[in-house]
Scaffold this motif. Structure first.
Motif, short mmCIF file in Angstrom:
data_model
loop_
_atom_site.label_atom_id
_atom_site.label_comp_id
_atom_site.label_asym_id
_atom_site.label_seq_id
_atom_site.Cartn_x
_atom_site.Cartn_y
_atom_site.Cartn_z
N ARG A 43 -2.41 -11.54 2.30
CA ARG A 43 -2.28 -12.66 3.24
C ARG A 43 -3.41 -12.66 4.26
N ASP A 44 -4.00 -13.82 4.49
CA ASP A 44 -4.90 -13.97 5.63
C ASP A 44 -4.53 -15.28 6.33
N ALA A 45 -5.35 -15.71 7.26
CA ALA A 45 -4.96 -16.88 8.06
C ALA A 45 -4.81 -18.14 7.21
N SER A 46 -5.40 -18.15 6.03
CA SER A 46 -5.35 -19.37 5.21
C SER A 46 -4.16 -19.40 4.27
N GLY A 47 -3.48 -18.27 4.08
CA GLY A 47 -2.34 -18.24 3.17
C GLY A 47 -2.29 -16.94 2.38
N VAL A 48 -1.66 -17.03 1.19
CA VAL A 48 -1.38 -15.81 0.42
C VAL A 48 -1.86 -15.96 -1.02
N VAL A 49 -2.36 -14.87 -1.60
CA VAL A 49 -2.66 -14.90 -3.03
C VAL A 49 -2.24 -13.56 -3.64
N GLN A 50 -1.89 -13.61 -4.93
CA GLN A 50 -1.50 -12.35 -5.60
C GLN A 50 -2.74 -11.61 -6.08
N VAL A 51 -2.76 -10.32 -5.77
CA VAL A 51 -3.89 -9.49 -6.21
C VAL A 51 -3.34 -8.39 -7.12
N VAL A 52 -4.04 -8.17 -8.25
CA VAL A 52 -3.62 -7.14 -9.19
C VAL A 52 -4.54 -5.94 -9.02
N LEU A 53 -3.92 -4.78 -8.75
CA LEU A 53 -4.71 -3.55 -8.62
C LEU A 53 -4.32 -2.66 -9.79
N ASN A 54 -5.17 -2.67 -10.80
CA ASN A 54 -4.87 -1.91 -12.01
C ASN A 54 -5.74 -0.65 -12.03
N PRO A 55 -5.13 0.53 -12.05
CA PRO A 55 -5.93 1.76 -12.02
C PRO A 55 -6.97 1.78 -13.14
N ASP A 56 -6.71 1.07 -14.26
CA ASP A 56 -7.69 1.05 -15.36
C ASP A 56 -9.01 0.41 -14.92
N ASP A 57 -8.93 -0.52 -13.95
CA ASP A 57 -10.16 -1.16 -13.47
C ASP A 57 -10.81 -0.34 -12.36
N ALA A 58 -10.15 0.76 -11.98
CA ALA A 58 -10.64 1.66 -10.93
C ALA A 58 -11.12 0.98 -9.67
N PRO A 59 -10.29 0.11 -9.07
CA PRO A 59 -10.73 -0.53 -7.82
C PRO A 59 -10.82 0.48 -6.67
N ALA A 60 -10.07 1.58 -6.78
CA ALA A 60 -10.12 2.62 -5.75
C ALA A 60 -9.51 3.87 -6.38
N SER A 61 -9.55 4.98 -5.62
CA SER A 61 -8.98 6.21 -6.19
C SER A 61 -7.47 6.04 -6.33
N ASP A 62 -6.90 6.80 -7.27
CA ASP A 62 -5.45 6.72 -7.48
C ASP A 62 -4.70 7.00 -6.18
N GLN A 63 -5.26 7.96 -5.44
CA GLN A 63 -4.58 8.35 -4.20
C GLN A 63 -4.58 7.18 -3.20
N GLU A 64 -5.72 6.50 -3.12
CA GLU A 64 -5.80 5.36 -2.20
C GLU A 64 -4.85 4.24 -2.63
N LEU A 65 -4.80 4.02 -3.94
CA LEU A 65 -3.93 2.95 -4.44
C LEU A 65 -2.47 3.26 -4.13
N SER A 66 -2.11 4.52 -4.34
CA SER A 66 -0.69 4.82 -4.12
C SER A 66 -0.34 4.91 -2.64
N SER A 67 -1.38 5.01 -1.78
CA SER A 67 -1.08 5.11 -0.33
C SER A 67 -0.83 3.74 0.30
N LEU A 68 -1.11 2.66 -0.43
CA LEU A 68 -1.03 1.33 0.17
C LEU A 68 0.38 0.99 0.63
N ARG A 69 0.50 0.46 1.82
CA ARG A 69 1.80 0.07 2.37
C ARG A 69 1.69 -1.33 2.97
#
Ligand code: ASP
Length: 596
Positions: A43-69
């Motif tokens: 979400r930002d000031a303009s609205g909401v979009v769905q984002v897919v974070l797939n560990p296979d695409d390695a957008p970040a370390s596994d630890q970082e991905l699992s820490s998201l809240r």
């Protein structure tokens, strides 16, 4: 304009953007873990979009991905792709697509939230205000802020187009008599002296007219130390304007231009104008209030003549003591006997001795606890006078006229106000009295003491009945603002002060500077102030003005976020030459002992 940290607003992406690489930044609204693949609502000031974070695409370390809240502030880069048909979300403007991230960075983590940021979850208002910065992230609040900005911008556009100059006036001023209690600011340089915060820029805009500015406006902050209500705050914002060589019609035409443009910009509704007009007397007589909601009829009828010879003691007694008997046809309310009795109880709560209900029956008669006391002729006249159809409920109050109007006016709103009604009913109320009497029986200005009377002689001879050149703008039963043609003759101004019981010396001491200014060729002038908070609240269908004010106060005038109003250090007080009275300190001590 190109930005450095993001390429697009999250809420702006559409199916046609599929295949585009974007960088987005915002907050994690919701987060779902589907077997290691994480879906987040970004979400930002303009609205909401769905984002897919797939560990296979390695957008970040596994630890970082699992820490998201929730409410972590993140940025992502990725490709927009269409969602499979069965996964599309028609509720969301971005619901046909999602962004598959190949880079994710945590910009700022968030602590566990005091409440969930979701429009569908009710949160206690004090808590919302304490964490207003989180509350503002809710889409409905973002929307309200955007609407407010849009309204103010449309106002500035109109005023600019009409040739008005935007001019600021001071907020540290001398106390002026505008009817409310002033907010005071102590002076350090002249100890024991105080500035007042403006209840409105009234006298300064009049000075601007004397100063040769023919068209002034300002988005002005005003301060009144009054008890707070759903539509009242200690500080509020007005579109304040004034014109020279102007009369009432110039002001009302300007208001129509402002209101129609703002309504079109914000709600895409074409409001018809000229707006309907009622005199103050008509408004009071027909609706029991000076700010009628005219989206529905249900007008008040005077039935005093019908009962002039009545044998019903409760009614004849009221007429004998100078009161009146009035009623409304509330239509087919479909209420049970106890529901109808509830209306009588409500009328008593509102200050009337009682309320008589009468239900028109199929056979033409009336069912009512008092029907047996009324003559055939009286019943018939009520039926025809109130155009009662079978099933309609007629509600009658007999009392002192003021009470009758107040109570029926309120009951009318409670039984008649349409819910979720899209209509916007603007209305002008004109010809207000110059004065009203306060609780002590003294005259006070109904608008403010700078308002011109229609007839100066009448005002001197019969102040209680004199009419002024004051007018209000009303929208759906709310007063949006007031204005008037001003007094530009110092002698008339002095006369008004005299009627208000302000002696010459007192007037000279308090507003001598203004009375003097009036003596230097003052042009005839008139103006108005539109309450922006109320206007935005109504246009946004918000339940109260706090919803459209970024940082409002609670009903007790407090700000749970910053803790204002608060005590200050002794040193600060000493510098100002101020000491807190022992009685107040004793109250503090008692509060503290009580654990407040
Ligand atoms: N100063 C007035 C008010 O704040 C408005 C006006 O008369 O222009 O209500």
């Amino acid at each position: 304009m190109a930005e450095t940290m993001k390429t697009h607003g999250a809420g702006t992406l559409r199916a046609a953007d599929a295949g585009t690489e974007v960088t987005l930044a915002g907050w994690i609204g919701r987060r779902r873990d589907h077997g290691g693949v994480i879906f987040v609502d970004l979400r930002d000031a303009s609205g909401v979009v769905q984002v897919v974070l797939n560990p296979d695409d390695a957008p970040a370390s596994d630890q970082e991905l699992s820490s998201l809240r929730m409410e972590y502030c993140i940025s992502i880069t990725g490709l927009i792709r269409p969602r499979p048909d069965d996964m599309a979300n028609p509720e969301l403007p971005t619901g046909e697509i999602e962004v598959v991230a190949n880079v994710m960075t945590v910009l700022s983590p968030s602590e566990t939230l005091p409440f969930q940021i979701d429009d569908r979850i009710e949160v206690d208002e004090a808590r919302r205000l304490q964490y207003r910065y989180l509350d503002l992230r809710r889409p409905s609040m973002t929307e309200n802020l955007r609407a407010r900005s849009k309204v103010i911008r449309a106002m500035r556009d109109v005023m600019g187009d009409l040739g008005f100059m935007e001019i600021e006036t001071p907020t540290l001023i001398a106390s002026t008599p505008e009817g409310a209690r002033d907010m005071l600011v102590p002076s350090r340089l002249r100890k024991g002296n105080f500035y007042a915060l403006p209840q409105s820029p009234q006298l300064f805009k009049q000075l601007l007219m004397i100063g040769g500015v023919e068209r002034y406006y300002q988005v002005a902050r005003c301060y009144r130390d009054e008890d707070l209500r759903a539509d009242r705050q200690l500080e509020f914002t007005q579109l304040d304007f004034e014109g020279s060589f102007w009369g009432q019609e110039d002001v009302l035409a300007t208001l129509e231009e402002i209101s129609t443009r703002v309504t079109k910009d914000l709600r895409d509704i074409d409001v018809e104008h000229p707006f309907p007009r009622l005199t103050w007397h008509e408004a009071m007589d027909r609706y029991g209030t000076d700010k009628p909601d005219i989206r529905f009829g249900m007008q008040i009828n005077d039935l005093s003549d019908v009962f002039a010879e009545t044998g019903f003691k409760a009614f004849s007694g009221v007429l004998a003591s100078g009161g009146s008997i009035r009623g409304i046809n509330a239509g087919a309310l479909g209420l049970s006997r106890s529901g109808l009795d509830g209306l009588s109880a409500r009328a008593q709560e509102l200050g009337a001795k009682g309320l008589v209900w009468m239900v028109k029956e199929d056979d033409g008669g009336f069912r009512s606890p008092v029907a047996k006391f009324l003559s055939e002729g009286e019943l018939e006249e009520i039926g025809t006078g109130m155009a009662a159809e079978p099933g309609d409920v007629v509600l009658i109050v007999a009392d002192e006229t003021r009470t009758v109007l107040e109570v029926l006016g309120q009951i009318r709103l409670e039984v008649g106000q349409p819910e979720g009604h899209e209509e916007l009913a603007y209305l002008f109320v004109v010809d207000f009295p110059v004065f009203e009497r306060n609780e002590d029986g003294d005259f006070v200005a109904l608008h403010h003491p700078f308002t011109a009377p229609v007839d100066v002689r009448e005002m001197s001879e019969d102040p209680g009945h004199a009419i002024s050149k004051a007018y209000d703008l009303v929208l759906n039963g709310s007063e949006l603002g007031s204005g008037s043609v001003r007094i530009h003759d110092p002698a008339v101004q002095a006369k008004v002060f005299e009627t208000l019981g302000i002696s010459d010396e007192d007037a000279e001491r308090r507003f001598g500077w203004f009375l003097e200014a009036l003596r230097y060729g003052t042009p005839p002038h008139a103006g108005f102030a539109v309450g922006i908070d109320r206007l935005v609240a109504i246009l946004q269908n918000a339940p109260n003005i706090r919803e459209v004010i970024p940082f409002p106060k609670t009903q007790t005038g407090a700000d749970p976020l910053t803790g204002s109003p608060s005590r200050v250090d002794d040193d600060q007080l000493r510098e100002l030459g101020i000491e807190v009275r022992p009685a107040v300190m004793a109250e503090w001590a008692a509060d503290e002992a009580a654990g407040d």
